[in-house]
Design an enzyme around this catalytic site. Structure first.
Site, PDB file in Angstrom:
ATOM      1  N   HIS A  27       0.835  -1.212   0.000  1.00 35.42           N
ATOM      2  CA  HIS A  27       0.000   0.000   0.000  1.00 35.42           C
ATOM      3  C   HIS A  27       0.865   1.254   0.000  1.00 35.42           C
ATOM      4  O   HIS A  27       0.600   2.224  -0.714  1.00 35.42           O
ATOM      5  CB  HIS A  27      -0.864   0.057   1.268  1.00 35.42           C
TER       6      HIS A  27
ATOM      7  N   GLN B  18      -9.026  -6.557 -10.762  1.00 40.46           N
ATOM      8  CA  GLN B  18      -9.591  -5.337 -10.177  1.00 40.46           C
ATOM      9  C   GLN B  18      -9.145  -4.104 -10.965  1.00 40.46           C
ATOM     10  O   GLN B  18      -9.927  -3.195 -11.221  1.00 40.46           O
ATOM     11  CB  GLN B  18      -9.160  -5.233  -8.719  1.00 40.46           C
TER      12      GLN B  18
HETATM   13  P1  AMP Z   1      -6.545  -3.426  -0.183  1.00 39.97           P
HETATM   14  O1  AMP Z   1      -6.395  -2.604   1.047  1.00 39.97           O
HETATM   15  O2  AMP Z   1      -6.107  -4.833  -0.035  1.00 39.97           O
HETATM   16  O3  AMP Z   1      -7.903  -3.283  -0.807  1.00 39.97           O
HETATM   17  O4  AMP Z   1      -5.518  -2.832  -1.243  1.00 39.97           O
HETATM   18  C1  AMP Z   1      -5.509  -1.458  -1.557  1.00 39.97           C
HETATM   19  C2  AMP Z   1      -4.627  -1.256  -2.740  1.00 39.97           C
HETATM   20  O5  AMP Z   1      -3.309  -1.719  -2.457  1.00 39.97           O
HETATM   21  C3  AMP Z   1      -5.121  -2.030  -3.967  1.00 39.97           C
HETATM   22  O6  AMP Z   1      -4.949  -1.216  -5.117  1.00 39.97           O
HETATM   23  C4  AMP Z   1      -4.188  -3.205  -3.992  1.00 39.97           C
HETATM   24  O7  AMP Z   1      -4.011  -3.741  -5.283  1.00 39.97           O
HETATM   25  C5  AMP Z   1      -2.888  -2.575  -3.496  1.00 39.97           C
HETATM   26  N1  AMP Z   1      -1.987  -3.600  -2.992  1.00 39.97           N
HETATM   27  C6  AMP Z   1      -2.270  -4.604  -2.124  1.00 39.97           C
HETATM   28  N2  AMP Z   1      -1.191  -5.399  -1.969  1.00 39.97           N
HETATM   29  C7  AMP Z   1      -0.211  -4.909  -2.756  1.00 39.97           C
HETATM   30  C8  AMP Z   1       1.136  -5.280  -3.020  1.00 39.97           C
HETATM   31  N3  AMP Z   1       1.694  -6.331  -2.461  1.00 39.97           N
HETATM   32  N4  AMP Z   1       1.854  -4.517  -3.891  1.00 39.97           N
HETATM   33  C9  AMP Z   1       1.293  -3.425  -4.482  1.00 39.97           C
HETATM   34  N5  AMP Z   1       0.029  -3.028  -4.270  1.00 39.97           N
HETATM   35  C10 AMP Z   1      -0.717  -3.748  -3.421  1.00 39.97           C
END
Ligand code: AMP
Length: 293
Positions: A38, A158
């Site tokens: 994130h 997504q």
């Molecule tokens: P989430 O809180 O899981 O809904 O994720 C929020 C954002 O962070 C989304 O755009 C995810 O794709 C991104 N995200 C989650 N994990 C990773 C990661 N390991 N590397 C890069 N972006 C991520």
């Protein structure tokens, strides 16, 4: 000091003020329990924009499984501190009622159609999930207004449906430039995820097979194997373990994104895996191609 706003309504006023000052706005939507993945999106946004805002909202609409929602981790004080350290200017949150004031109860919320790129894979194995994602992301984008919005490549399908949503919102005069940032991984290769907190050290080692299967598919493709069926079979073999339950280990063409495995030589494709280890469902993917993100 970072600004924390408790509702989309108060956030909207803040965005109007930034726009009046002609500031370029970057937006990172999250569900909290933040990790380096994130924060990499936030850091990129801080670099690209004058002000960066992150939303923290655990969106119940995108959980097709109540148990998964109840066990979703939260750590709000640590999230605020890490966002502030990374240069984020504002965090907003809200309740389901505040995001959907027209609905008297959650049952009245009108779900957004994610469109054809929401079919198959996550669309098949998590029915309603991508509908829930685009439904909340539309409200988040309406709150923020025109901006650069940052999403992680880890959640690849997504990113496709969010791209399509952003294109639809152009008609409403809201210009969202969707920027996809690379997946941040543990040293082992395991993609960082808020859900990894729920894995034991032993399960993490098992879960790392997901990355190894994807990396092997990429390696085979680079060595000249362009048959998607065979690449899928290879990934399934790599994932064959008594504690891994595979939803899919699939190859999809990026341009002709359909629900089927390509029956032609792939040159611009994604290898994607969703699998459960212990009680934790994990997803990851790698690009098989030579274009830039
Ligand atoms: P989430 O809180 O899981 O809904 O994720 C929020 C954002 O962070 C989304 O755009 C995810 O794709 C991104 N995200 C989650 N994990 C990773 C990661 N390991 N590397 C890069 N972006 C991520």
């Amino acid at each position: 000091m970072i600004t924390i706003l408790p509702s989309p309504q108060s956030a909207k006023q803040w965005f109007d003020q930034q726009r009046q000052k002609n500031l370029k706005i970057g937006f990172v939507p999250t569900m909290g329990a933040l990790h380096q993945g994130h924060l990499s999106l936030v850091a990129r946004s801080v670099k690209d924009n004058n002000v960066t805002c992150a939303s923290i909202f655990i969106n119940p609409l995108q959980f097709n499984n109540l148990d998964d929602l109840e066990k979703y981790p939260g750590n709000s004080q640590a999230d605020v501190e890490s966002l502030e350290k990374t240069g984020c200017s504002m965090i907003f949150t809200g309740t389901l009622e505040q995001f959907f004031p027209e609905a008297n109860d959650p049952g009245e919320i009108q779900y957004e159609d994610p469109g054809p790129r929401g079919n198959g894979l996550e669309g098949e194995f998590r029915p309603g999930h991508l509908e829930g994602v685009v439904t909340i992301v539309r409200r988040l984008f309406s709150t923020v207004g025109s901006c650069n919005a940052y999403f992680g490549e880890k959640d690849y399908q997504q990113t496709l449906v969010v791209h399509d949503l952003a294109r639809n919102m152009e008609n409403e005069g809201i210009h969202i430039n969707v920027i996809i940032c690379p997946t941040i991984r543990e040293d082992s290769g395991l993609a960082m995820s808020s859900r990894n907190q729920r894995l034991t050290e032993r399960q993490k080692i098992i879960a790392n097979r997901i990355y190894l299967a994807l990396a092997q598919a990429k390696q085979s493709w680079e060595a000249g194997l362009c048959d998607a069926d065979r690449l899928e079979k290879q990934m399934q073999d790599q994932l064959n373990h008594s504690e891994i339950f595979i939803d899919y280990a699939a190859i999809r063409d990026q341009d002709k994104w359909t629900t089927d495995t390509p029956d032609f030589e792939i040159s611009n494709a994604r290898a994607l895996v969703a699998a459960t280890v212990g009680e934790v469902r994990l997803i990851d993917n790698l690009y098989l191609g030579s274009r830039k993100l």
